[in-house]
Design an enzyme around this catalytic site. Structure first.
Site, PDB file in Angstrom:
ATOM      1  N   ASP A   1      34.103  43.712  42.505  1.00  0.00           N
ATOM      2  CA  ASP A   1      32.846  44.261  43.002  1.00  0.00           C
ATOM      3  C   ASP A   1      33.227  45.274  44.070  1.00  0.00           C
ATOM      4  O   ASP A   1      33.879  44.914  45.065  1.00  0.00           O
ATOM      5  CB  ASP A   1      31.978  43.172  43.641  1.00  0.00           C
ATOM      6  CG  ASP A   1      31.347  42.227  42.629  1.00  0.00           C
ATOM      7  OD1 ASP A   1      31.750  42.257  41.451  1.00  0.00           O
ATOM      8  OD2 ASP A   1      30.456  41.453  43.021  1.00  0.00           O
TER       9      ASP A   1
ATOM     10  N   HIS B   1      40.343  40.626  39.638  1.00  0.00           N
ATOM     11  CA  HIS B   1      40.659  40.225  38.274  1.00  0.00           C
ATOM     12  C   HIS B   1      41.305  41.409  37.552  1.00  0.00           C
ATOM     13  O   HIS B   1      41.190  42.549  37.980  1.00  0.00           O
ATOM     14  CB  HIS B   1      39.385  39.817  37.529  1.00  0.00           C
ATOM     15  CG  HIS B   1      38.583  38.750  38.207  1.00  0.00           C
ATOM     16  ND1 HIS B   1      38.488  37.467  37.718  1.00  0.00           N
ATOM     17  CD2 HIS B   1      37.821  38.774  39.342  1.00  0.00           C
ATOM     18  CE1 HIS B   1      37.712  36.751  38.513  1.00  0.00           C
ATOM     19  NE2 HIS B   1      37.304  37.520  39.515  1.00  0.00           N
TER      20      HIS B   1
ATOM     21  N   SER C   1      38.681  45.228  51.438  1.00  0.00           N
ATOM     22  CA  SER C   1      39.801  46.157  51.423  1.00  0.00           C
ATOM     23  C   SER C   1      39.697  47.074  50.210  1.00  0.00           C
ATOM     24  O   SER C   1      38.599  47.324  49.728  1.00  0.00           O
ATOM     25  CB  SER C   1      41.131  45.408  51.427  1.00  0.00           C
ATOM     26  OG  SER C   1      42.172  46.292  51.769  1.00  0.00           O
TER      27      SER C   1
END
Length: 271
Positions: free
Chosen positions: A79, A137, A240
């Site tokens: 995201d 992921h 980050s």
């Protein structure tokens, strides 16, 4: 070399975020953070369930997000906000429009062959803000070849610094993961540390200890290590950036700068 002040600040914040306070205090901290940052908790447990602020940061989905059935589709592994994307030209990419850097310096000495392999290919910058889901992921099925942890500073990776600090990604602590896709083409994932990121976790390499006393690059190689598309391989403890680099002709991205993306969104095609 002594620790940079950004690492000291981040280590202090990490200790606070990892401390388990009495339930009434912890509930107040968690609820305040959710409200302040505007977290969408609809896919997660109630904020009061998390015993530390760090557990709230690194929260997992209550129900796994479904992946696109078409496995030729490139997916977002996070995201995030796409802060820049485009072609890698003469070994250069951009931390943001108008601010280029040399990939060979970002990758470090152990991944110099990969620099040539991704030249002419595509890069995509993903910025995870403090309110985003912090786990990452794989965007496609990948064979993991090697990983290097390069210690560094922990400057913020927000827009003011991206626009004004040259070589921000190169100065910051980072983890470079060199991979091959199912057709043997080079794909590189770079996890970039930032202020208040006390830790970058990589699930398949337990020796990684970021924001620590390690001062020299640590390199690891792997055999027969494959991650499926969408597989979890770690998380940031606070927001980050992840930058992906793809060999020319291996992907056809369909993304836009300042596009907000979510894990499992389709970002293009794996060719």
């Amino acid at each position: 070399m002594s620790k940079h002040f950004t690492s000291i600040i981040s280590a202090g914040f990490g200790k606070f975020a990892s401390k388990e306070f009495p339930s009434t205090v912890q509930n107040f901290i968690n609820a305040s953070y959710v409200k302040l940052m505007g977290l969408d908790m609809s896919e997660f447990k109630e904020p009061s369930i998390y015993k530390t602020l760090n557990k709230l940061f690194t929260r997992a989905f209550e129900t796994p997000r479904p992946l696109p059935e078409d496995e030729t589709k490139l997916i977002s592994g996070v995201d995030a906000l796409i802060t820049d994307a485009g072609s890698i030209v003469e070994g250069k990419a951009y931390q943001i429009k108008g601010m280029s850097y040399e990939i060979k310096e970002l990758f470090g000495e152990h991944h110099q062959e990969a620099v040539a392999k991704v030249d002419g290919g595509e890069f995509i910058n993903f910025y995870l803000s403090p309110k985003d889901y912090h786990r990452y992921h794989t965007p496609m099925k990948l064979n993991i070849l090697s990983l290097t942890h390069i210690p560094g500073k922990l400057y913020p990776v927000n827009f003011p610094l991206l626009r004004n600090k040259q070589n921000l990604f190169i100065e910051n602590e980072r983890v470079i993961i060199e991979c091959e896709d199912e057709k043997g083409r080079t794909q590189v994932l770079v996890l970039v540390g930032a202020l208040n990121v006390g830790k970058m976790v990589v699930t398949f390499e337990e020796n990684i200890r970021t924001n620590s006393d390690i001062r020299e690059p640590q390199h690891y190689s792997y055999e027969n290590l494959t991650l499926d598309r969408g597989e979890l391989f770690g998380w940031f403890e606070m927001g980050s950036t992840i930058v992906t680099f793809s060999e020319k002709g291996s992907i056809f991205p369909e993304v836009a700068i300042n596009q907000k993306v979510s894990f499992a969104d389709i970002l293009g095609t794996v060719l």
